[in-house]
Design a protein around this motif. Structure first.
Motif, PDB file in Angstrom:
ATOM      1  N   THR A 166      32.476  46.421  51.366  1.00 18.70           N
ATOM      2  CA  THR A 166      33.582  46.680  50.434  1.00 18.70           C
ATOM      3  C   THR A 166      33.548  45.669  49.287  1.00 18.70           C
ATOM      4  O   THR A 166      33.522  44.452  49.515  1.00 18.70           O
ATOM      5  CB  THR A 166      34.939  46.584  51.156  1.00 18.70           C
ATOM      6  OG1 THR A 166      34.936  47.497  52.267  1.00 18.70           O
ATOM      7  CG2 THR A 166      36.076  46.937  50.218  1.00 18.70           C
ATOM      8  N   TYR A 167      33.540  46.188  48.069  1.00 16.12           N
ATOM      9  CA  TYR A 167      33.559  45.369  46.855  1.00 16.12           C
ATOM     10  C   TYR A 167      34.819  45.722  46.072  1.00 16.12           C
ATOM     11  O   TYR A 167      35.023  46.894  45.722  1.00 16.12           O
ATOM     12  CB  TYR A 167      32.343  45.650  45.984  1.00 16.12           C
ATOM     13  CG  TYR A 167      31.025  45.114  46.530  1.00 16.12           C
ATOM     14  CD1 TYR A 167      30.366  44.066  45.897  1.00 16.12           C
ATOM     15  CD2 TYR A 167      30.449  45.665  47.668  1.00 16.12           C
ATOM     16  CE1 TYR A 167      29.160  43.578  46.382  1.00 16.12           C
ATOM     17  CE2 TYR A 167      29.244  45.182  48.170  1.00 16.12           C
ATOM     18  CZ  TYR A 167      28.606  44.141  47.514  1.00 16.12           C
ATOM     19  OH  TYR A 167      27.404  43.660  48.001  1.00 16.12           O
ATOM     20  N   THR A 168      35.660  44.740  45.799  1.00 10.39           N
ATOM     21  CA  THR A 168      36.905  44.958  45.069  1.00 10.39           C
ATOM     22  C   THR A 168      36.813  44.274  43.709  1.00 10.39           C
ATOM     23  O   THR A 168      36.589  43.055  43.633  1.00 10.39           O
ATOM     24  CB  THR A 168      38.106  44.401  45.848  1.00 10.39           C
ATOM     25  OG1 THR A 168      38.152  45.024  47.144  1.00 10.39           O
ATOM     26  CG2 THR A 168      39.404  44.668  45.107  1.00 10.39           C
ATOM     27  N   PHE A 169      36.984  45.059  42.642  1.00 10.68           N
ATOM     28  CA  PHE A 169      36.848  44.550  41.281  1.00 10.68           C
ATOM     29  C   PHE A 169      38.200  44.593  40.569  1.00 10.68           C
ATOM     30  O   PHE A 169      38.905  45.609  40.620  1.00 10.68           O
ATOM     31  CB  PHE A 169      35.841  45.385  40.489  1.00 10.68           C
ATOM     32  CG  PHE A 169      34.430  45.239  40.975  1.00 10.68           C
ATOM     33  CD1 PHE A 169      33.610  44.238  40.477  1.00 10.68           C
ATOM     34  CD2 PHE A 169      33.931  46.091  41.955  1.00 10.68           C
ATOM     35  CE1 PHE A 169      32.313  44.093  40.935  1.00 10.68           C
ATOM     36  CE2 PHE A 169      32.627  45.952  42.411  1.00 10.68           C
ATOM     37  CZ  PHE A 169      31.821  44.947  41.905  1.00 10.68           C
ATOM     38  N   HIS A 170      38.543  43.493  39.923  1.00 11.03           N
ATOM     39  CA  HIS A 170      39.776  43.372  39.155  1.00 11.03           C
ATOM     40  C   HIS A 170      39.423  43.442  37.673  1.00 11.03           C
ATOM     41  O   HIS A 170      38.711  42.574  37.153  1.00 11.03           O
ATOM     42  CB  HIS A 170      40.485  42.065  39.493  1.00 11.03           C
ATOM     43  CG  HIS A 170      40.768  41.919  40.970  1.00 11.03           C
ATOM     44  ND1 HIS A 170      41.853  42.498  41.589  1.00 11.03           N
ATOM     45  CD2 HIS A 170      40.058  41.288  41.960  1.00 11.03           C
ATOM     46  CE1 HIS A 170      41.827  42.219  42.884  1.00 11.03           C
ATOM     47  NE2 HIS A 170      40.748  41.487  43.135  1.00 11.03           N
ATOM     48  N   LEU A 171      39.914  44.476  37.003  1.00 15.35           N
ATOM     49  CA  LEU A 171      39.509  44.749  35.627  1.00 15.35           C
ATOM     50  C   LEU A 171      40.188  43.819  34.636  1.00 15.35           C
ATOM     51  O   LEU A 171      41.351  43.439  34.805  1.00 15.35           O
ATOM     52  CB  LEU A 171      39.829  46.201  35.268  1.00 15.35           C
ATOM     53  CG  LEU A 171      39.199  47.288  36.140  1.00 15.35           C
ATOM     54  CD1 LEU A 171      39.554  48.667  35.589  1.00 15.35           C
ATOM     55  CD2 LEU A 171      37.682  47.125  36.216  1.00 15.35           C
ATOM     56  N   ARG A 172      39.447  43.510  33.606  1.00 10.81           N
ATOM     57  CA  ARG A 172      39.961  42.719  32.493  1.00 10.81           C
ATOM     58  C   ARG A 172      41.006  43.550  31.738  1.00 10.81           C
ATOM     59  O   ARG A 172      40.784  44.727  31.461  1.00 10.81           O
ATOM     60  CB  ARG A 172      38.792  42.365  31.571  1.00 10.81           C
ATOM     61  CG  ARG A 172      39.102  41.359  30.486  1.00 10.81           C
ATOM     62  CD  ARG A 172      37.860  41.158  29.629  1.00 10.81           C
ATOM     63  NE  ARG A 172      36.731  40.674  30.414  1.00 10.81           N
ATOM     64  CZ  ARG A 172      36.469  39.399  30.664  1.00 10.81           C
ATOM     65  NH1 ARG A 172      37.294  38.465  30.198  1.00 10.81           N
ATOM     66  NH2 ARG A 172      35.414  39.050  31.375  1.00 10.81           N
ATOM     67  N   LYS A 173      42.108  42.966  31.389  1.00 12.13           N
ATOM     68  CA  LYS A 173      43.152  43.671  30.641  1.00 12.13           C
ATOM     69  C   LYS A 173      42.942  43.485  29.134  1.00 12.13           C
ATOM     70  O   LYS A 173      42.356  42.498  28.695  1.00 12.13           O
ATOM     71  CB  LYS A 173      44.540  43.187  31.059  1.00 12.13           C
ATOM     72  CG  LYS A 173      44.863  43.496  32.523  1.00 12.13           C
ATOM     73  CD  LYS A 173      46.236  42.994  32.920  1.00 12.13           C
ATOM     74  CE  LYS A 173      46.515  43.308  34.399  1.00 12.13           C
ATOM     75  NZ  LYS A 173      47.833  42.784  34.835  1.00 12.13           N
ATOM     76  N   GLY A 174      43.387  44.460  28.375  1.00  9.69           N
ATOM     77  CA  GLY A 174      43.310  44.356  26.920  1.00  9.69           C
ATOM     78  C   GLY A 174      42.017  44.850  26.308  1.00  9.69           C
ATOM     79  O   GLY A 174      41.805  44.701  25.103  1.00  9.69           O
ATOM     80  N   VAL A 175      41.125  45.459  27.102  1.00 11.36           N
ATOM     81  CA  VAL A 175      39.854  45.962  26.574  1.00 11.36           C
ATOM     82  C   VAL A 175      40.094  47.344  25.960  1.00 11.36           C
ATOM     83  O   VAL A 175      40.680  48.226  26.591  1.00 11.36           O
ATOM     84  CB  VAL A 175      38.790  46.065  27.685  1.00 11.36           C
ATOM     85  CG1 VAL A 175      37.512  46.684  27.138  1.00 11.36           C
ATOM     86  CG2 VAL A 175      38.515  44.688  28.276  1.00 11.36           C
ATOM     87  N   ARG A 176      39.624  47.533  24.743  1.00 10.42           N
ATOM     88  CA  ARG A 176      39.840  48.791  24.032  1.00 10.42           C
ATOM     89  C   ARG A 176      38.520  49.534  23.821  1.00 10.42           C
ATOM     90  O   ARG A 176      37.479  48.918  23.577  1.00 10.42           O
ATOM     91  CB  ARG A 176      40.498  48.549  22.670  1.00 10.42           C
ATOM     92  CG  ARG A 176      41.895  47.947  22.768  1.00 10.42           C
ATOM     93  CD  ARG A 176      42.634  48.064  21.450  1.00 10.42           C
ATOM     94  NE  ARG A 176      42.806  49.441  21.029  1.00 10.42           N
ATOM     95  CZ  ARG A 176      43.759  50.245  21.491  1.00 10.42           C
ATOM     96  NH1 ARG A 176      44.629  49.814  22.385  1.00 10.42           N
ATOM     97  NH2 ARG A 176      43.859  51.484  21.052  1.00 10.42           N
ATOM     98  N   PHE A 177      38.591  50.861  23.899  1.00 11.80           N
ATOM     99  CA  PHE A 177      37.454  51.690  23.539  1.00 11.80           C
ATOM    100  C   PHE A 177      37.366  51.809  22.018  1.00 11.80           C
ATOM    101  O   PHE A 177      38.345  51.588  21.304  1.00 11.80           O
ATOM    102  CB  PHE A 177      37.579  53.076  24.184  1.00 11.80           C
ATOM    103  CG  PHE A 177      37.239  53.082  25.647  1.00 11.80           C
ATOM    104  CD1 PHE A 177      35.913  53.143  26.063  1.00 11.80           C
ATOM    105  CD2 PHE A 177      38.230  53.016  26.611  1.00 11.80           C
ATOM    106  CE1 PHE A 177      35.583  53.135  27.410  1.00 11.80           C
ATOM    107  CE2 PHE A 177      37.918  53.014  27.962  1.00 11.80           C
ATOM    108  CZ  PHE A 177      36.589  53.072  28.362  1.00 11.80           C
TER     109      PHE A 177
END
Length: 531
Positions: free
Chosen positions: A85-96
């Motif tokens: 199991t790999y749990t990833f916490h995403l960076r906030k504020g990233v825009r496409f």
């Protein structure tokens, strides 16, 4: 008060003008056209440069110039004790990217990660069948069997559940085929019935924003002002497509481009002697090879493959192509700096009499014709493909085999090679993650033979069992021992003519700053600028 305001306005204008002067376009002379911009469909380095390194990001990536993992779209992660199991916490504020054809209404979140993986994993996903060539990396690396589930636990947390431990999994997630797409943009295209635009009008989170592509001429990008690592310092990035490495060097000297990829090794001393130019170089994780189609007439017999190997004058070949000291004659599928390199494998001494005897035993008639596909322009693993093919042609003529050389544009050659049309394919590979599995599974596994990425169409169950077992072990010594055994099987069966492990060079104008050469041969220009 009015006078102060005018002075402030004038200062602002001058500051703006100075900033404009400091940021200049960066023109890079590249060696071939990208196959497209939907990067999960492709495996070539030139397409990765044009898409993965410019337009997209992944959950993790490599520190520049190394094979060391660092956070990217995921700012941190945890791995369970059992490795499943790999749990990833995403960076906030990233825009496409905002483009003429798409304006995002939200920031990156877990839905985008799920879309990017489920598209490749789930046959019922609405986008799964929207590519005619499938997902070559995902399939050849058997990710459809590795990933048990990809789930979100909240808008910024994604959990990967594996069916088995996979030692290189984190490194695999830094590879181009795991790039994260905008699910919102994909929904827009699906509703409009324009799904093909994903490959020609790309949207990502990367350092540059796509502007236009003129096939066989140039790709143009502008810097992403919202890039999470900071706006790139160049005011434009232009890939000038120039297949001839001599022409690339001419353009560099004329300042028509400021970076020229993959100069010929024998041009490097002159480049270094030119005060206007400089050279970046590295011991790259690369291999040049010729795949022998083991499903074709004659080549399905290992005696024929061994006869060709006995006739091939490797040392002369490598010296002529790369110059002395610029490449190591290859024995194994990957260079000796990597885990599990089998030092017991040795190329056979050249022996034309023995080669002819093997051909007679295999019933190959004098004058039998084999086709060789090769590209029309030089790259890092073969700076002069035509010369290389002609030298092999001369070698094989001495044992009664006629080589029919077919020179074609890079993307066309790959398409036809994947369909298994050629008897032999002259090509190369650059490691994507610093792990031996990245050479063996995508290029020599049974799954890769099925989807066409394994141009030799070689499927050896003993070899397959060894590399499968190695992937599941964490201990590097245990993994290395299995790779030594797997490479012994490879050496006995001879599905390739291993050719060379070359050094990699990039030529630059003297006033170029911030470029970091990569041992995995990817070229990222997010920090590169022209003074």
């Amino acid at each position: 008060m009015k006078q102060l305001t005018l002075r402030a306005a004038l200062a602002a204008v001058l500051l703006s003008a100075a900033a404009g002067l400091s940021a200049k376009p960066l023109v890079v002379c590249t060696e071939a056209s990208p196959e497209g911009f939907d990067i999960v469909q492709y495996t070539t380095a030139v397409t990765a440069d044009a898409a993965a390194e410019t337009l997209f990001n992944r959950l993790v990536d490599f520190k520049p110039g190394t094979t060391e993992i660092q956070p990217a779209l995921a700012e941190r992660w945890e791995i369970s004790a059992d490795g499943l199991t790999y749990t990833f916490h995403l960076r906030k504020g990233v825009r496409f990217h905002t483009t003429e054809y798409f304006t995002p209404t939200r920031e990156l979140n877990a839905d985008d990660v799920l879309w990017s993986f489920q598209r490749q994993l789930d046959p019922a996903h609405p986008w799964h069948d929207k590519t005619s060539i499938g997902f070559p990396y995902f399939e050849s690396m058997a990710f459809q069997h590795l990933l048990k589930a990809v789930e979100k636990t909240d808008p910024h947390t994604v959990v990967f559940r594996l069916t088995r431990p996979e030692a290189p999994f984190l490194r695999d997630l830094a590879m181009a085929f795991t790039s994260i797409y905008s699910a919102e943009y994909a929904d827009q295209l699906l509703k409009a019935g324009t799904t093909a635009d994903l490959n020609s009008k790309p949207v990502g989170t990367g350092p540059f924003i796509f502007q236009r592509y003129n096939k066989d001429a140039q790709v143009r990008y502008k810097p992403n002002p919202d890039y999470f690592r900071g706006k790139p310092p160049s005011d434009a990035l232009i890939f000038a497509i120039t297949s001839d490495n001599n022409v690339r060097l001419q353009k560099l000297r004329a300042n028509e481009c400021q970076v020229a990829l993959y100069p010929k090794p024998d041009d490097v001393p002159a480049i270094k002697a030119d005060p206007r130019l400089k050279v970046a170089e590295v011991e790259a994780l690369t291999t040049g090879y010729i795949a022998l189609n083991t499903q074709h007439k004659y080549l399905s017999d290992v005696r024929v493959r061994k006869a060709i190997s006995l006739a091939f004058d490797r040392q002369h070949h490598v010296d002529q192509l790369f110059g002395k000291g610029n490449a190591l004659v290859a024995v194994n599928p990957y260079p000796p700096t990597m885990m599990g390199y089998n030092s017991h494998n040795q190329n056979p001494p050249r022996d034309l009499d023995k080669a002819r005897a093997l051909l007679r035993q295999a019933g190959v008639p004098e004058g039998a014709v084999l086709t060789l596909f090769t590209r029309n322009g030089g790259g890092p693993t073969n700076p002069n493909p035509r010369l290389s093919a002609e030298m092999l042609q001369a070698d094989l003529a001495q044992i009664g085999i006629r080589l029919d050389i077919r020179v074609m544009e890079w993307a066309e050659m790959l398409r036809r090679a994947k369909r298994g049309e050629a008897d032999m394919v002259s090509t190369g590979w650059a490691g994507d993650n610093g792990d031996p599995d990245n050479f063996l599974t995508p290029l020599l596994s049974c799954a890769a033979a099925q989807n066409g990425e394994n141009y030799a169409r070689w499927c050896n169950q003993k070899f397959q069992a060894l590399i499968d077992q190695a992937r599941q072990l964490v201990d590097p010594d245990q993994r290395a021992a299995l790779y030594v055994q797997a490479l012994a099987v490879y050496d006995e069966d001879q599905p390739w003519l291993s050719m060379a492990h070359p050094r990699m060079f990039t030529a630059l104008r003297e006033n170029v700053e911030g470029y970091v050469i990569n041992p995995m041969t990817n070229n990222n220009f997010a920090t590169t600028r022209v003074k």
